[in-house]
Design an enzyme around this catalytic site. Structure first.
Site, PDB file in Angstrom:
ATOM      1  N   LYS A  46       1.460  -8.710  -8.982  1.00 27.48           N
ATOM      2  CA  LYS A  46       2.436  -9.752  -9.315  1.00 27.48           C
ATOM      3  C   LYS A  46       3.585  -9.180 -10.124  1.00 27.48           C
ATOM      4  CE  LYS A  46      -0.688 -13.501  -9.972  1.00 27.48           C
ATOM      5  NZ  LYS A  46      -1.114 -14.511 -10.909  1.00 27.48           N
ATOM      6  N   GLU A  62      -3.521 -17.741 -12.162  1.00 22.32           N
ATOM      7  CA  GLU A  62      -2.728 -17.845 -13.384  1.00 22.32           C
ATOM      8  C   GLU A  62      -1.317 -18.202 -12.933  1.00 22.32           C
ATOM      9  OE1 GLU A  62      -2.929 -14.262 -15.722  1.00 22.32           O
ATOM     10  OE2 GLU A  62      -1.444 -15.067 -17.122  1.00 22.32           O
ATOM     11  N   ARG A  96     -10.867  -6.695  -3.609  1.00 19.61           N
ATOM     12  CA  ARG A  96      -9.597  -7.369  -3.377  1.00 19.61           C
ATOM     13  C   ARG A  96      -8.981  -6.864  -2.074  1.00 19.61           C
ATOM     14  NH1 ARG A  96      -7.103  -7.746  -8.223  1.00 19.61           N
ATOM     15  NH2 ARG A  96      -5.025  -8.032  -7.414  1.00 19.61           N
TER      16      ARG A  96
HETATM   17  P1  ATP Z   1      -2.722 -10.819 -12.554  1.00 21.99           P
HETATM   18  O1  ATP Z   1      -2.461  -9.364 -12.449  1.00 21.99           O
HETATM   19  O2  ATP Z   1      -1.566 -11.611 -13.013  1.00 21.99           O
HETATM   20  O3  ATP Z   1      -4.037 -11.209 -13.179  1.00 21.99           O
HETATM   21  P2  ATP Z   1      -3.972 -11.618 -10.134  1.00 21.99           P
HETATM   22  O4  ATP Z   1      -3.518 -11.098  -8.808  1.00 21.99           O
HETATM   23  O5  ATP Z   1      -5.310 -11.288 -10.630  1.00 21.99           O
HETATM   24  O6  ATP Z   1      -2.825 -11.195 -11.062  1.00 21.99           O
HETATM   25  P3  ATP Z   1      -4.598 -14.397 -10.532  1.00 21.99           P
HETATM   26  O7  ATP Z   1      -3.668 -15.534 -10.567  1.00 21.99           O
HETATM   27  O8  ATP Z   1      -5.371 -14.099 -11.747  1.00 21.99           O
HETATM   28  O9  ATP Z   1      -3.752 -13.155 -10.111  1.00 21.99           O
HETATM   29  O10 ATP Z   1      -5.533 -14.515  -9.277  1.00 21.99           O
HETATM   30  C1  ATP Z   1      -6.204 -15.686  -8.904  1.00 21.99           C
HETATM   31  C2  ATP Z   1      -7.426 -15.326  -8.116  1.00 21.99           C
HETATM   32  O11 ATP Z   1      -7.067 -14.602  -6.944  1.00 21.99           O
HETATM   33  C3  ATP Z   1      -8.372 -14.451  -8.903  1.00 21.99           C
HETATM   34  O12 ATP Z   1      -9.684 -14.945  -8.747  1.00 21.99           O
HETATM   35  C4  ATP Z   1      -8.224 -13.105  -8.281  1.00 21.99           C
HETATM   36  O13 ATP Z   1      -9.425 -12.386  -8.352  1.00 21.99           O
HETATM   37  C5  ATP Z   1      -7.841 -13.430  -6.838  1.00 21.99           C
HETATM   38  N1  ATP Z   1      -7.037 -12.355  -6.285  1.00 21.99           N
HETATM   39  C6  ATP Z   1      -5.906 -11.836  -6.788  1.00 21.99           C
HETATM   40  N2  ATP Z   1      -5.457 -10.820  -6.043  1.00 21.99           N
HETATM   41  C7  ATP Z   1      -6.334 -10.687  -5.018  1.00 21.99           C
HETATM   42  C8  ATP Z   1      -6.427  -9.800  -3.889  1.00 21.99           C
HETATM   43  N3  ATP Z   1      -5.513  -8.839  -3.671  1.00 21.99           N
HETATM   44  N4  ATP Z   1      -7.466  -9.958  -3.053  1.00 21.99           N
HETATM   45  C9  ATP Z   1      -8.370 -10.934  -3.252  1.00 21.99           C
HETATM   46  N5  ATP Z   1      -8.347 -11.784  -4.288  1.00 21.99           N
HETATM   47  C10 ATP Z   1      -7.342 -11.674  -5.163  1.00 21.99           C
HETATM   48 MG    MG Z   2      -5.897 -12.196 -12.751  1.00 20.91          MG
END
Ligand code: ATP
Ligand code: MG
Length: 566
Positions: free
Chosen positions: A279, A40, A269
C-alpha cells in the site's frame, strides 16, 4: 454492465477448509463459521486483498446458513486513515460480489471495551506503563539470538500502573512519553512476546471517534480482542502474522469475559508479476502522480481493475485458481489475464474496431451505395441477437493486416493478393496509393460478388486470410487507450530495485481508432470484443454521450493458455 450472476462454485479443498471441516466435525463453536475481512482504511484495496475477501466471504457462503463474514475496519492508527478509504473499500467488496449484511464493524467501536480489557490486564499484574524511550525500548528488546532485558518500570504496583494508564487516557502526557506494555517474558524466544506494546499516546484526531481518545490500541492488541468481541471463529490472515500468533493466543487466554474464542491461522499472500502490491508503494505512485489516481486502469487496485474492465467473476475465478498455500510465491499476471479472457469471451459483445486505420477503396463497388450485413452479437449465444453493420465503397482495415512487402507466411492483404473481409466478400489489392512522404494514402481494391457468404468459386484457390473492417462513412472516430503492464520487471520491488525506475514508459498508449457505427452510443461500462483485436471496455468516467472512450482490457492472445499447451 451485465448482471453478474456467476454462482460461486465451492473452492477446491485446501488446508484452511480441511481445518474448518475438522472443527465442524468436532462440534466446535456449535457448528458456526464466522470469519472477517479486516482492512485498515489507509489505502485502496488491491488484488491481494481480493484473495482474502474471496476466502473469508467465500467460506461464509460455503457454510451457510450457520455462517457469516464481517467487514471490520481496523482503524486503530488515526494518522494514516481516512473516510475516503472506508468508502472505497465498501464499494470494492460489494463490486466483487460479496455482502456483509448488517455485520459492518469498526475496531474504533470497541475503544471503550478495549480500554477496559487493558485495565483488567493491569489489575491482574499482566500489563504495565513503561517510560523507556523508543531507542531504549529497542535496546532492551534484545535480538533474535540474545534475550531482552526487563524494563526498570516493569515492577510497578497495580495501583501505580492503573493511575498512570488513566492519566495517559486523560491526556496528561505528550506523544511518546510512555506506553502500556503486556508483562510476558523479556527472554521469550519470540520477540513479539517480549512485553509488547498494547497502547500508545497519539494526540491525533480520529476519523470516527474525533478527539475522544489520545491513546490508541496497537493492532496486535486490538485485532484478537475485536475478533473475540464479534464471535469470530476463524481469524484468517497472511503469513507474516504467524509470528504474532502466540501474542494473539496470550490475549485471548488472559482477558476474561470475552464472548468468543477465535483462533488465528495464516495463508500465503498473493504476489503478482509486473506490479507492486504494498500500500505504501501504491500510495507513492498516486501521490507522486506516476499514475492517474487509485483507479488508474494500470493499477493492481480493485478500482483500477474495475475501471480497466476486469470483471468480478474473473477476479474471483483467478483467486480460486491460485488457491491457498502456506508458502509465499509469485503468481503470473498472465494467469489473471487468462481468467479475464475466459469470462469476457463468454460475455463481451462482438464488434468491429480498427485501431490503426488504412483506407481501402473498392473501385468496382457502386458509389453512394450502402448495404447492411447482419452479424451476431455473441457467436455462441443466439439470444444475444444480431446487429446490422454498414458496408460501402470506402472502408478502413487495420494497418497490421496489410504488408506492402510481405514476409513469408503473411496471409492477409498484400499488393496483388486476396483476402476475405469477414461477413462480406473477398477483395484483391490492385494498387497502393502513397502520400508524398511515402506513407500509405489508400489501397485501391476490387471486390468479388461471387465470394459472398463464404463462397469459393469453382477452380479458385482458397483465400487464407480473413480480416475485420469498418465502413468509412459510418465509422465512429474514438479514443482508444491501449494499456500495458505498469512495470518492465517481473518483480519491480524485489531486492535493491527502485520500482519507480522500472516503470514501463509504454504502459498507456492513446490512439484514435475507427469503430463500427453501432458503438457510437455504447454505454459507459460495457464490454466488447473487437474481433481479432482484443477486449475493450467503455471507460465509465471519461466516455461521453456519442463519444465513447475505449480501454483495452486485455489482448486476445493468451500467453498463459499457450504455455499450458491449451
Ligand atoms: P498494511 O501494510 O497497510 O498492513 P495490508 O496489505 O496488510 O497493508 P490490510 O488492510 O491490513 O492491508 O489488509 C486487510 C487484509 O487483507 C489482511 O487480513 C491481510 O492479511 C489481507 N491481505 C493484504 N494483502 C494481501 C495479499 N497480498 N494477499 C492476500 N491477503 C492480503
Ligand atoms: Mg495489515
Amino acid at each position: 454492465m451485465s448482471a453478474d450472476t456467476t454462482a460461486l462454485a465451492p473452492a477446491k479443498s485446501d488446508f484452511i477448509r480441511d481445518m474448518i471441516a475438522a472443527d465442524l466435525e468436532q462440534g466446535r463453536n456449535d457448528g458456526w463459521v464466522i470469519t472477517r475481512f479486516p482492512p485498515e482504511p489507509n489505502g485502496y484495496l488491491h488484488i491481494g486483498h481480493a484473495k482474502s475477501i474471496c476466502l473469508n466471504f467465500g467460506l461464509a457462503q460455503e457454510h451457510a446458513p450457520k455462517s457469516r463474514c464481517h467487514l471490520r475496519f481496523d482503524d486503530t492508527n488515526p494518522i494514516k486513515e481516512d473516510t475516503e478509504y472506508v468508502d472505497s473499500i465498501m464499494a470494492d467488496v460489494k463490486w466483487l460480489g460479496f455482502d456483509w449484511g448488517e455485520h459492518l464493524f469498526y475496531a474504533s467501536d470497541y475503544f471503550e471495551k478495549l480500554y477496559g480489557f487493558a485495565e483488567q490486564l493491569i489489575s491482574k499484574g499482566l500489563a504495565y506503563v513503561c517510560e523507556l524511550s523508543a531507542e531504549q525500548l529497542r535496546e532492551y528488546r534484545g535480538t533474535l539470538t540474545e534475550p531482552g532485558k526487563n524494563s526498570p518500570f516493569r515492577d510497578r504496583t497495580v495501583e501505580e500502573n492503573l493511575a498512570l494508564f488513566r492519566r495517559m487516557r486523560a491526556g496528561e502526557f505528550p506523544d511518546g512519553a510512555c506506553i502500556l506494555r503486556a508483562k510476558i517474558d523479556m527472554a521469550h524466544p519470540n520477540i513479539h512476546m517480549r512485553d509488547p506494546a498494547l497502547y500508545r499516546i497519539m494526540h491525533t484526531h480520529h476519523h470516527r471517534t474525533g478527539d475522544a481518545w489520545c491513546i490508541y490500541p496497537m493492532y496486535d492488541y486490538a485485532h484478537p480482542l475485536s475478533d473475540a468481541l464479534e464471535g469470530i471463529t476463524h481469524s484468517l490472515c497472511t503469513l507474516e502474522f504467524e509470528i504474532h500468533r502466540p501474542l494473539y493466543e496470550w490475549l485471548i487466554n488472559n482477558v476474561d469475559g470475552l464472548p468468543g474464542n477465535p483462533y488465528q491461522r495464516e495463508f500465503a499472500r498473493l504476489n503478482l508479476t509486473y506490479t507492486v502490491m504494498s500500500k505504501r508503494k501504491l500510495l507513492q505512485l498516486v501521490k507522486e502522480n506516476k499514475v492517474n489516481g487509485w483507479d488508474d486502469p494500470r493499477m493492481p487496485t480493485i478500482s483500477g481493475m474495475r475501471r480497466r474492465g476486469y470483471t468480478p467473476a474473473a477476479i474471483r475465478d483467478f483467486c480460486k485458481t491460485v488457491g491457498l498455500t502456506k508458502f509465499n510465491s509469485l503468481s503470473d499476471v498472465a494467469l489473471l489475464e487468462h481468467s479475464v479472457r475466459e469470462d469476457l469471451n463468454k460475455n463481451a459483445l462482438r464488434a468491429y474496431g480498427v485501431l490503426r486505420p488504412i483506407k481501402v477503396v473498392l473501385e468496382n463497388y457502386p458509389e453512394g451505395q450502402v448495404e447492411y450485413i447482419e452479424a451476431p452479437n455473441l457467436p455462441d449465444d443466439p439470444n444475444a441477437g444480431t446487429r446490422q453493420i454498414p458496408l460501402s465503397r470506402e472502408l478502413y482495415i487495420d494497418a497490421d493486416d496489410f504488408m506492402a512487402e510481405p514476409v513469408a507466411g503473411f496471409f492477409r492483404l498484400v499488393p496483388g493478393g486476396e483476402v476475405r473481409l469477414k461477413f462480406a466478400f473477398c477483395i484483391i489489392c490492385k494498387e497502393v496509393v502513397r502520400n508524398a512522404d511515402g506513407s500509405i494514402k489508400e489501397l485501391v481494391c476490387t471486390y468479388d460478388d461471387a465470394t459472398r457468404h463464404g463462397k469459393k468459386p469453382e477452380g479458385r484457390a482458397k483465400v487464407k486470410g480473413i480480416i475485420h473492417w469498418v465502413s468509412a462513412a459510418q465509422a465512429v472516430d474514438v479514443e482508444v487507450r491501449l494499456y500495458d503492464r505498469l512495470f518492465t520487471a517481473e518483480q519491480p520491488d524485489a531486492g535493491d530495485n527502485d520500482f519507480l525506475q522500472l516503470m514501463n514508459p509504454e504502459s498507456c498508449e492513446v490512439i484514435r481508432g475507427k469503430v463500427e457505427a453501432s458503438l457510437r452510443d455504447a454505454k459507459p461500462g460495457t464490454h466488447y470484443q473487437f474481433e481479432r483485436v482484443g477486449y475493450f471496455f467503455t471507460d465509465p468516467i471519461d466516455s461521453q454521450p456519442s463519444a465513447p472512450v475505449f480501454n483495452r482490457v486485455v489482448g486476445l492472445k493468451d500467453a498463459f493458455a499457450k504455455q499450458m499447451g491449451k
